[in-house]
Design an enzyme around this catalytic site. Structure first.
Site, short mmCIF file in Angstrom:
data_model
loop_
_atom_site.label_atom_id
_atom_site.label_comp_id
_atom_site.label_asym_id
_atom_site.label_seq_id
_atom_site.Cartn_x
_atom_site.Cartn_y
_atom_site.Cartn_z
CG HIS A 91 8.75 13.39 15.37
ND1 HIS A 91 10.30 13.22 15.37
CD2 HIS A 91 8.25 13.13 14.16
CE1 HIS A 91 10.31 13.27 13.86
NE2 HIS A 91 9.25 13.26 13.42
CD GLU A 139 7.99 9.93 11.29
OE1 GLU A 139 7.41 10.45 10.30
OE2 GLU A 139 8.66 10.26 12.10
O1 G3P Z 1 7.56 13.74 10.99
C1 G3P Z 1 8.25 13.71 9.76
C2 G3P Z 1 9.48 12.99 9.63
O2 G3P Z 1 10.16 12.50 10.55
C3 G3P Z 1 9.89 12.35 8.62
O3 G3P Z 1 10.88 13.23 8.19
O4 G3P Z 1 12.47 14.42 6.44
O5 G3P Z 1 12.30 11.90 6.43
O6 G3P Z 1 10.38 13.21 5.61
P1 G3P Z 1 11.58 13.25 6.47
#
Ligand code: G3P
Length: 218
Positions: A91, A139
């Site tokens: 992550h 992400e």
């Molecule tokens: O692991 C999920 C993530 O990093 C996204 O976080 O708070 O933007 O939904 P968020």
């Protein structure tokens, strides 16, 4: 296979420590036939939550470690023993050097944990896909924790990630995450070819997390 909704509790005060199990119990009441809902509670709460809820539990991280002289480490073998079914790896908030990551992925596969490896860029996605994880979660770090969904601002990159991963590892399903907080965001992610989403702050920070989740999955 149903799309995956992976709820990462991180260490949000509303979801960590003594709050983890009560939150999981509220969320398990939200029934859905459309999606597979999985939670990733904070590491110290994993065993309690895995034992106390019917929801599937993944770890937020796993180390390169076995059972033995590995002070402070989280091993795939131990996770398996306490009822954890999968793990997030690499992550953005818990990056792992690539060569170590490769070994951890192999170890987790050996323990039959579902492996979700995160990637922050297309370049990283290409390398990660070569490890053939079950899921690759794309992400963009700059959008994590905000309220602007990756599906709205970066749809092209998600499409490219889906294409790229398909070419390298046919078995790897792509997820996306960062700012995902609505039913539309989930629909859009699926339209772009992903097989689900990672959601962080939106659920634990909601006024009524179960109601909010119900609306997301409607
Ligand atoms: O692991 C999920 C993530 O990093 C996204 O976080 O708070 O933007 O939904 P968020």
């Amino acid at each position: 296979m149903k799309p995956l909704i992976l709820l990462n509790f991180k260490t949000y005060p509303e979801a960590a420590g003594t709050k983890a199990l009560p939150l999981a119990k509220k969320l398990e009441k939200v029934r859905t036939k459309k999606y597979e809902v999985v939670i990733a509670p904070s590491l110290p709460t994993l065993e309690e939550v895995a034992a106390g809820t019917s929801l599937t539990v993944y770890s937020q991280h796993t180390d390169l470690a076995g059972l033995g002289a590995f002070t402070g480490k989280i091993s795939a073998q131990e996770l398996k023993q306490i009822g954890v079914k999968g793990t997030i790896l690499n992550h953005s908030e818990r990056k792992i050097p690539f060569l170590i990551l490769k070994k951890i992925v192999a170890d987790c596969k050996k323990q039959k944990l579902v492996v979700v490896v995160c990637a922050s860029s297309l370049l990283e996605a290409k390398k990660v896909a070569e490890l053939k994880p079950d899921y690759l979660a794309y992400e963009p770090p700059e959008l994590i924790g905000g309220d602007i969904s990756v599906t709205k601002t970066k749809p092209d990159i998600i499409l490219r990630a889906v294409e790229l991963v398909k070419k390298i590892s046919h078995k790897t399903k792509v997820l996306c995450g960062a700012g995902v907080h609505s039913r539309e965001d989930i629909q859009k992610a699926l339209q772009l070819g992903t097989k689900g989403v990672l959601i962080g702050h939106a659920v634990p920070k909601a006024k009524d997390p179960a109601k909010f989740l119900k609306e997301l999955l409607r």
